[in-house]
Design a protein around this motif. Sequence first.
Motif, PDB file in Angstrom:
ATOM      1  N   MET A 149       0.818  -1.213   0.000  1.00 39.06           N
ATOM      2  CA  MET A 149       0.000   0.000   0.000  1.00 39.06           C
ATOM      3  C   MET A 149       0.854   1.267   0.000  1.00 39.06           C
ATOM      4  SD  MET A 149      -2.975  -1.426  -0.015  1.00 39.06           S
ATOM      5  CE  MET A 149      -4.146  -0.135   0.377  1.00 39.06           C
ATOM      6  N   ASP A 150       2.106   1.149  -0.466  1.00 40.89           N
ATOM      7  CA  ASP A 150       3.062   2.253  -0.399  1.00 40.89           C
ATOM      8  C   ASP A 150       2.560   3.538  -1.060  1.00 40.89           C
ATOM      9  OD1 ASP A 150       4.516   0.262   0.711  1.00 40.89           O
ATOM     10  OD2 ASP A 150       6.144   0.270  -0.736  1.00 40.89           O
ATOM     11  N   LYS A 151       1.831   3.415  -2.168  1.00 40.27           N
ATOM     12  CA  LYS A 151       1.398   4.601  -2.909  1.00 40.27           C
ATOM     13  C   LYS A 151       0.358   5.410  -2.133  1.00 40.27           C
ATOM     14  CE  LYS A 151       2.336   2.772  -7.539  1.00 40.27           C
ATOM     15  NZ  LYS A 151       1.747   2.420  -8.858  1.00 40.27           N
ATOM     16  N   GLU A 152      -0.458   4.717  -1.349  1.00 44.99           N
ATOM     17  CA  GLU A 152      -1.519   5.399  -0.601  1.00 44.99           C
ATOM     18  C   GLU A 152      -1.161   5.660   0.849  1.00 44.99           C
ATOM     19  OE1 GLU A 152      -5.824   4.530  -1.661  1.00 44.99           O
ATOM     20  OE2 GLU A 152      -4.885   2.585  -1.999  1.00 44.99           O
ATOM     21  N   ILE A 153      -0.352   4.778   1.407  1.00 43.70           N
ATOM     22  CA  ILE A 153      -0.040   4.882   2.833  1.00 43.70           C
ATOM     23  C   ILE A 153       1.474   5.004   3.014  1.00 43.70           C
ATOM     24  CG2 ILE A 153      -0.314   3.821   5.100  1.00 43.70           C
ATOM     25  CD1 ILE A 153      -2.577   2.126   3.888  1.00 43.70           C
ATOM     26  N   PRO A 154       1.967   6.193   3.292  1.00 47.19           N
ATOM     27  CA  PRO A 154       3.410   6.346   3.510  1.00 47.19           C
ATOM     28  C   PRO A 154       3.859   5.602   4.763  1.00 47.19           C
ATOM     29  CG  PRO A 154       2.243   8.346   4.121  1.00 47.19           C
ATOM     30  CD  PRO A 154       1.229   7.443   3.483  1.00 47.19           C
ATOM     31  N   SER A 155       5.134   5.310   4.827  1.00 46.72           N
ATOM     32  CA  SER A 155       5.658   4.609   5.997  1.00 46.72           C
ATOM     33  C   SER A 155       5.414   5.447   7.250  1.00 46.72           C
ATOM     34  CB  SER A 155       7.157   4.333   5.840  1.00 46.72           C
ATOM     35  OG  SER A 155       7.871   5.548   5.669  1.00 46.72           O
ATOM     36  N   VAL A 156       5.054   4.769   8.323  1.00 49.32           N
ATOM     37  CA  VAL A 156       4.715   5.439   9.583  1.00 49.32           C
ATOM     38  C   VAL A 156       5.830   5.202  10.606  1.00 49.32           C
ATOM     39  CG1 VAL A 156       3.056   5.575  11.485  1.00 49.32           C
ATOM     40  CG2 VAL A 156       2.255   5.131   9.148  1.00 49.32           C
ATOM     41  N   PRO A 157       6.373   6.269  11.198  1.00 45.36           N
ATOM     42  CA  PRO A 157       7.411   6.072  12.214  1.00 45.36           C
ATOM     43  C   PRO A 157       6.845   5.441  13.484  1.00 45.36           C
ATOM     44  CG  PRO A 157       6.779   8.382  12.105  1.00 45.36           C
ATOM     45  CD  PRO A 157       6.078   7.695  10.974  1.00 45.36           C
ATOM     46  N   ALA A 158       7.521   4.418  13.966  1.00 42.55           N
ATOM     47  CA  ALA A 158       7.168   3.798  15.248  1.00 42.55           C
ATOM     48  C   ALA A 158       8.213   4.226  16.266  1.00 42.55           C
ATOM     49  CB  ALA A 158       7.137   2.284  15.119  1.00 42.55           C
ATOM     50  N   ALA A 159       7.763   4.617  17.456  1.00 40.38           N
ATOM     51  CA  ALA A 159       8.679   5.166  18.454  1.00 40.38           C
ATOM     52  C   ALA A 159       8.240   4.791  19.855  1.00 40.38           C
ATOM     53  CB  ALA A 159       8.745   6.692  18.312  1.00 40.38           C
ATOM     54  N   PRO A 160       9.165   4.832  20.820  1.00 40.91           N
ATOM     55  CA  PRO A 160       8.787   4.608  22.219  1.00 40.91           C
ATOM     56  C   PRO A 160       7.781   5.667  22.669  1.00 40.91           C
ATOM     57  CG  PRO A 160      11.174   4.520  21.933  1.00 40.91           C
ATOM     58  CD  PRO A 160      10.614   5.064  20.667  1.00 40.91           C
ATOM     59  N   MET A 161       6.732   5.245  23.349  1.00 42.90           N
ATOM     60  CA  MET A 161       5.702   6.168  23.819  1.00 42.90           C
ATOM     61  C   MET A 161       5.707   6.232  25.342  1.00 42.90           C
ATOM     62  SD  MET A 161       1.698   6.459  22.669  1.00 42.90           S
ATOM     63  CE  MET A 161       1.084   4.994  23.475  1.00 42.90           C
ATOM     64  N   LEU A 162       5.671   7.468  25.890  1.00 48.71           N
ATOM     65  CA  LEU A 162       5.752   7.676  27.323  1.00 48.71           C
ATOM     66  C   LEU A 162       4.655   8.622  27.794  1.00 48.71           C
ATOM     67  CD1 LEU A 162       8.816   8.154  25.878  1.00 48.71           C
ATOM     68  CD2 LEU A 162       9.505   7.855  28.243  1.00 48.71           C
ATOM     69  N   ASN A 163       4.444   8.664  29.106  1.00 48.04           N
ATOM     70  CA  ASN A 163       3.546   9.648  29.687  1.00 48.04           C
ATOM     71  C   ASN A 163       4.158  11.042  29.559  1.00 48.04           C
ATOM     72  OD1 ASN A 163       1.195   8.311  30.743  1.00 48.04           O
ATOM     73  ND2 ASN A 163       2.535   7.315  32.221  1.00 48.04           N
ATOM     74  N   LYS A 164       3.301  12.045  29.446  1.00 51.00           N
ATOM     75  CA  LYS A 164       3.788  13.416  29.272  1.00 51.00           C
ATOM     76  C   LYS A 164       4.591  13.926  30.464  1.00 51.00           C
ATOM     77  CE  LYS A 164       0.879  15.548  25.788  1.00 51.00           C
ATOM     78  NZ  LYS A 164       0.002  16.693  25.448  1.00 51.00           N
ATOM     79  N   ASN A 165       4.389  13.315  31.636  1.00 49.20           N
ATOM     80  CA  ASN A 165       5.112  13.761  32.828  1.00 49.20           C
ATOM     81  C   ASN A 165       6.475  13.088  32.965  1.00 49.20           C
ATOM     82  OD1 ASN A 165       4.374  11.203  33.503  1.00 49.20           O
ATOM     83  ND2 ASN A 165       3.312  11.724  35.405  1.00 49.20           N
ATOM     84  N   ASN A 166       6.974  12.523  31.885  1.00 49.48           N
ATOM     85  CA  ASN A 166       8.259  11.815  31.944  1.00 49.48           C
ATOM     86  C   ASN A 166       9.245  12.321  30.887  1.00 49.48           C
ATOM     87  OD1 ASN A 166       9.944   9.996  33.144  1.00 49.48           O
ATOM     88  ND2 ASN A 166       8.723   8.195  32.672  1.00 49.48           N
ATOM     89  N   PRO A 167       9.430  13.638  30.749  1.00 53.76           N
ATOM     90  CA  PRO A 167      10.326  14.169  29.707  1.00 53.76           C
ATOM     91  C   PRO A 167      11.799  13.828  29.929  1.00 53.76           C
ATOM     92  CG  PRO A 167       9.645  15.932  31.173  1.00 53.76           C
ATOM     93  CD  PRO A 167       8.819  14.732  31.536  1.00 53.76           C
ATOM     94  N   LYS A 168      12.180  13.632  31.204  1.00 50.39           N
ATOM     95  CA  LYS A 168      13.578  13.288  31.495  1.00 50.39           C
ATOM     96  C   LYS A 168      13.937  11.945  30.878  1.00 50.39           C
ATOM     97  CE  LYS A 168      16.890  12.726  35.292  1.00 50.39           C
ATOM     98  NZ  LYS A 168      17.069  12.712  36.773  1.00 50.39           N
TER      99      LYS A 168
END
Length: 259
Positions: free
Chosen positions: A207-226
């Motif tokens: 589905m490359d033409k319609e759906i560009p690659s999506v970055p996957a990344a570690p997800m954290l709570n907003k209160n954990n910027p450190k």
Amino acid sequence: MKKIMFSTLIIMGSLLGLLMGARATVIHGDTLKKGTLTVGLEGTYAPFSYREKGKLTGYEVDVAKVVAKKIKMKPKFVQTKWDSLLTGLDSKRYDVILNNVGVTKERKKRYIFAEPYLYSKTVLIQKQNGKLRTLKDIKGKKLAQSTSSNFGQMAKKNGAKIVAVPGMVEAMNLIESGRADAELNDAGAFELWHHKNPDVKVKAVKMDKEIPSVPAAPMLNKNNPKLQKQINQAIKELAKDGTLSHLSQKYFKTDLTKK
């Protein structure tokens, strides 16, 4: 006599409270000293995280281990179903999620993401004689999807009838039995599944033409910027020295760490 006994109980209660408080402080101190990075993931989504001979393994398991080592922490893995992952992060059952979570505007409103470690490509899985080619084709069709996943939301947005499943294995069973028409999923996950199930007559349309690659990344709570900052630095270093590319080749047979 009663007053003496009552006073004694108060003193004993106070001492017990102090002791418990001291013990709690020690336990908290030990936890910090150990430096545990608690990671939430499914553990049933190969090759991202899965069990092989009873041992938890996979691309994201290895990424978590090398990231934890970089920031001088010990990884601890908590397995749960996809639909419960966000709830677990909200209730602080773990510090971070590594589970092929796509970075989206909606999620960025509630959470923070570290640097991407993978760029997912989407395929439309169906029977070999299936004729679905585009997102327009899935309108009104039954798609077996995890309802809260990127793929599930995409299928729903394009008019598909969602048949809720906990994971890819269940989705493939529905497609094979004809109870679902198709599934949107990750290209790497499908390739590994098909390699292990070569006799199942299904195919994957890119589905490359319609759906560009999506970055996957570690997800954290907003209160954990450190912690976010520490993980960012670790991932940048692991990308620069080739560790992430090596792990991607190991599990996906290709480098999915670049756009």
